[in-house]
Write a protein that holds these residues in place. Structure first.
Motif, short mmCIF file in Angstrom:
data_model
loop_
_atom_site.label_atom_id
_atom_site.label_comp_id
_atom_site.label_asym_id
_atom_site.label_seq_id
_atom_site.Cartn_x
_atom_site.Cartn_y
_atom_site.Cartn_z
N PRO A 18 0.85 -1.20 0.00
CA PRO A 18 0.00 0.00 0.00
C PRO A 18 0.88 1.25 0.00
N PRO A 19 0.33 2.39 -0.41
CA PRO A 19 1.15 3.62 -0.44
C PRO A 19 1.73 4.02 0.92
N SER A 20 1.04 3.68 2.02
CA SER A 20 1.54 4.07 3.34
C SER A 20 2.85 3.36 3.66
N GLN A 21 2.98 2.07 3.30
CA GLN A 21 4.23 1.35 3.56
C GLN A 21 5.34 1.81 2.63
N LYS A 22 4.99 2.19 1.41
CA LYS A 22 6.00 2.79 0.52
C LYS A 22 6.53 4.09 1.12
N ALA A 23 5.64 4.87 1.72
CA ALA A 23 6.08 6.12 2.35
C ALA A 23 7.00 5.84 3.54
N ASP A 24 6.73 4.78 4.30
CA ASP A 24 7.60 4.44 5.42
C ASP A 24 9.00 4.06 4.95
N ILE A 25 9.07 3.29 3.88
CA ILE A 25 10.38 2.89 3.34
C ILE A 25 11.14 4.11 2.82
N LEU A 26 10.47 4.98 2.08
CA LEU A 26 11.13 6.16 1.55
C LEU A 26 11.58 7.10 2.66
N ARG A 27 10.77 7.25 3.69
CA ARG A 27 11.16 8.14 4.80
C ARG A 27 12.39 7.59 5.52
N ALA A 28 12.42 6.28 5.76
CA ALA A 28 13.59 5.69 6.42
C ALA A 28 14.83 5.79 5.52
N LEU A 29 14.68 5.53 4.22
CA LEU A 29 15.82 5.67 3.32
C LEU A 29 16.31 7.11 3.24
N LEU A 30 15.39 8.05 3.30
CA LEU A 30 15.77 9.47 3.30
C LEU A 30 16.57 9.81 4.55
N LEU A 31 16.15 9.27 5.68
CA LEU A 31 16.86 9.52 6.93
C LEU A 31 18.26 8.90 6.90
N ILE A 32 18.35 7.64 6.44
CA ILE A 32 19.64 6.95 6.41
C ILE A 32 20.59 7.60 5.42
N ALA A 33 20.10 7.93 4.22
CA ALA A 33 20.96 8.55 3.21
C ALA A 33 21.49 9.90 3.68
N SER A 34 20.67 10.68 4.35
CA SER A 34 21.12 11.99 4.84
C SER A 34 22.22 11.83 5.89
N ILE A 35 22.07 10.83 6.77
CA ILE A 35 23.08 10.60 7.80
C ILE A 35 24.39 10.14 7.18
N VAL A 36 24.32 9.25 6.20
CA VAL A 36 25.54 8.74 5.55
C VAL A 36 26.27 9.85 4.80
N ILE A 37 25.54 10.73 4.14
CA ILE A 37 26.18 11.81 3.37
C ILE A 37 26.78 12.86 4.29
N LEU A 38 26.09 13.20 5.38
CA LEU A 38 26.55 14.28 6.24
C LEU A 38 27.57 13.86 7.29
N SER A 39 27.71 12.57 7.55
CA SER A 39 28.63 12.12 8.60
C SER A 39 30.07 12.57 8.36
N PRO A 40 30.64 12.39 7.17
CA PRO A 40 32.03 12.86 6.98
C PRO A 40 32.16 14.36 6.74
N LEU A 41 31.04 15.07 6.55
CA LEU A 41 31.10 16.49 6.22
C LEU A 41 30.84 17.40 7.40
N THR A 42 30.35 16.86 8.50
CA THR A 42 29.94 17.70 9.63
C THR A 42 30.72 17.32 10.88
N ASP A 43 31.97 17.74 10.92
CA ASP A 43 32.76 17.58 12.13
C ASP A 43 32.46 18.77 13.04
N ALA A 44 31.80 18.50 14.16
CA ALA A 44 31.36 19.59 15.02
C ALA A 44 32.53 20.39 15.58
N SER A 45 33.66 19.76 15.85
CA SER A 45 34.81 20.48 16.41
C SER A 45 35.38 21.47 15.41
#
Length: 566
Positions: A123-150
């Motif tokens: 159903p469309p609701s489960q597709k939205a859950d998968i896309l939201r989780a992939l969006l969250l994971i992809a953002s974390i993977v891309i920003l991890s080496p670029l955002t050194d807080a120090s």
């Protein structure tokens, strides 16, 4: 070459003389007659009037309603702020509690769907859950080496004070602009028409690439908004950890400038609703960032000796009254910023409602609107509510508030993981999670890993329980408020457009109306000339008659352009 004929200059129409004198109100006629025929006012009359006068304006007693509304404003605004804060916290916890469970269920059904073609499609609701989780994971993977807080911290700390002032304001504007466009992008990605196209059983068409395009746009938005929030949080950390009071004073004064930009303007209750939604989200975001800043300061201080006799220096913003109490050392700047934010909200809303003659009961109507969204977004409310074109299962009230939960979740994961790595590296030299080798782990290391894994699982289970209990209580509170919504909506007519001023008696209103009639005399206006672009009164009257209907509160969101957004 023949030239164009000269443009004739029409002479202005002759001014018509009104044979009858302007009709003044009777009370103004009496005043003018009295002033003309009154005897000259002597010095003795002036002194007697000043020294022996006993009369006073009885209408000033009506101003008590204004004062009462002004004094009751902090309680009214804090009630809806507390409710909105809990709503934002519930939406924030959804990303870490309910979304992983829904993602596991949707991903398992997706695998089963790929293996067995006879299974029904997702159903469309489960597709939205998968896309939201992939969006969250992809953002974390891309920003991890670029955002050194120090590194970001020291780059911002090296700037001048005036540059930091510009950075604070630029980041605030960027945060609101990203939130506005991001809400539309995510609605497009999680719409039913977009998600129904995603299926391996359907023949590829030109619409098949649309979900991929929207996903890329949503990824760019999430990364951009997260970067803005990271710089906001680290700029706040720089101001808190400054070795003089200049940066912290700059931060607090920047909050009070908000009063100047919003108080002395005309507002209606729909504009005030948008300001209230923005203040709710701003307070929750600021509180979350200050908690992260306090946690990082706690980690930094835990590695220090904390012996002031040896000359250990703390920033001045950590408190004028220094002591060996670590809790006070860390909480002082956090409380300073939060208390200043609360004072700014109290003063801003108190003066906006005072100048625009809005009663504090309007905040009860705002709470009713949020409760209505909360109840309609639940399973019970969706049975009788109309079907929406959006299938995103996150709290619907977050869309009304304009709360960006995804970028804030990415920010929490990035800064939280860096803080934990910093904490571990302080107790273990040459620590790097990327240099781990499974063969180097001893039996004791595996036992420690199992212990920490069990603690993390129990901690996550506790958060899930907190989220469920919070959601149940919010839903029951919203259901209980439904009983009095109609009565509060009927009583809120006093705050509608064209409302009577607060604290003015009947005679004062009549006098102001007569004075306005005198000042708006048409004899003082020049005749409009259509040749130079001036509109005639008849044209303006036709426009005003065809004016659009005002939107009700139930159809207004934070980013709906009514007259002004903030």
């Amino acid at each position: 070459m023949p030239s164009l004929p000269p443009t004739p200059i029409s002479s202005p129409p002759p001014r018509r003389r009104d044979p009858s004198p302007p009709a003044h109100p009777p009370s103004l006629k009496r005043e003018v007659y009295h002033e003309v025929n009154a005897p000259p006012f002597s010095i003795w009359d002036y002194l007697r009037e000043e020294l022996l006068a006993t009369d006073f304006d009885s209408h000033q007693e009506l101003k008590w309603e204004r004062v009462g509304n002004f004094l009751s404003m902090p309680l009214a605004i804090e009630k809806i702020m507390a409710f909105g804060f809990i709503l934002c916290f519930d939406s924030f916890l959804y990303t870490f509690t309910i979304l992983p469970i829904r993602f596991v269920l949707a991903f398992g059904r997706l695998l089963l769907n790929l293996v067995s073609p006879s299974c029904p499609p997702l159903p469309p609701s489960q597709k939205a859950d998968i896309l939201r989780a992939l969006l969250l994971i992809a953002s974390i993977v891309i920003l991890s080496p670029l955002t050194d807080a120090s590194k970001i911290y020291h780059s911002i700390r090296g700037q001048d004070t005036i540059k930091l002032y510009v950075i604070f304001n630029a980041l605030e504007i960027a945060d609101r602009l990203c939130g506005s466009i991001g809400q539309d992008i995510l609605d497009c990605l999680f719409s039913r028409s977009t998600l129904e196209v995603i299926s391996h059983r359907k023949r590829p068409t030109s619409y098949t690439l649309r979900p991929l395009i929207f996903f890329c746009l949503a990824l760019v938005y999430t990364i951009s908004h997260t970067l803005v929030m990271i710089y906001q949080m680290i700029s706040l950390n720089v101001a808190v950890n400054s070795y003089d009071h200049a940066l912290l004073t700059l931060l607090v004064s920047n909050q009070f400038v908000e009063i100047k930009g919003s108080v002395f303007k005309k507002f209606e209750k729909d504009n005030l609703f948008q300001i209230t939604c923005a203040d709710i989200v701003e307070r929750f975001t600021l509180a979350l960032m200050l908690v992260v800043v306090a946690f990082r300061n706690l980690i930094e201080l835990s590695g220090s000796s904390f012996n002031f006799s040896e000359g250990f220096a703390l920033p001045k913003s950590f408190g004028w009254f220094r002591g060996n109490n670590v809790l006070w050392t860390i909480s002082y700047p956090v409380l300073t910023v939060m208390i200043s934010e609360m004072l700014v909200d109290w003063l801003k809303h108190a003066f906006i409602t005072k100048f625009n003659h809005i009663r504090p009961s309007v905040y009860e109507r705002y709470t009713d609107v949020l409760c209505r969204d909360l109840a309609s977004g639940s399973a019970v409310g969706r049975r009788e509510a109309r079907k929406h074109s959006y299938v995103d299962q996150s709290p619907l009230v977050a869309r009304r508030l304009g709360f960006a939960s995804l970028p804030l979740a990415v920010l929490a994961v990035l800064i939280g993981s860096q803080s934990i790595n910093l904490l571990i590296s302080m107790h273990k030299e040459d620590f790097s999670p990327w240099s781990w080798n499974v063969s180097d782990f001893s039996e004791e290391d595996w036992i420690n890993i199992a212990k920490w894994g069990a603690m993390c699982a129990l901690f996550w289970a506790c958060i899930v329980v907190v989220k469920i209990l919070m959601g149940v209580n919010l839903l029951s509170y919203a259901t209980r408020r439904r009983a009095g919504m109609e009565a509060r909506a009927a009583a809120d007519v006093v705050n509608d457009f064209g409302r009577d001023p607060i604290g003015e008696g009947k005679e004062e209103r009549e006098y102001n109306q007569e004075l306005k009639t005198l000042l708006d005399n048409k004899r003082d206006d020049t005749f409009p000339v259509a040749e130079i672009g001036e509109r005639k009164p008849s044209d303006m009257k036709g426009e005003s008659d065809g004016k659009k209907k005002r939107l009700p509160l139930e159809e207004i969101t934070r980013y709906t352009m009514v007259k002004r957004i903030w």
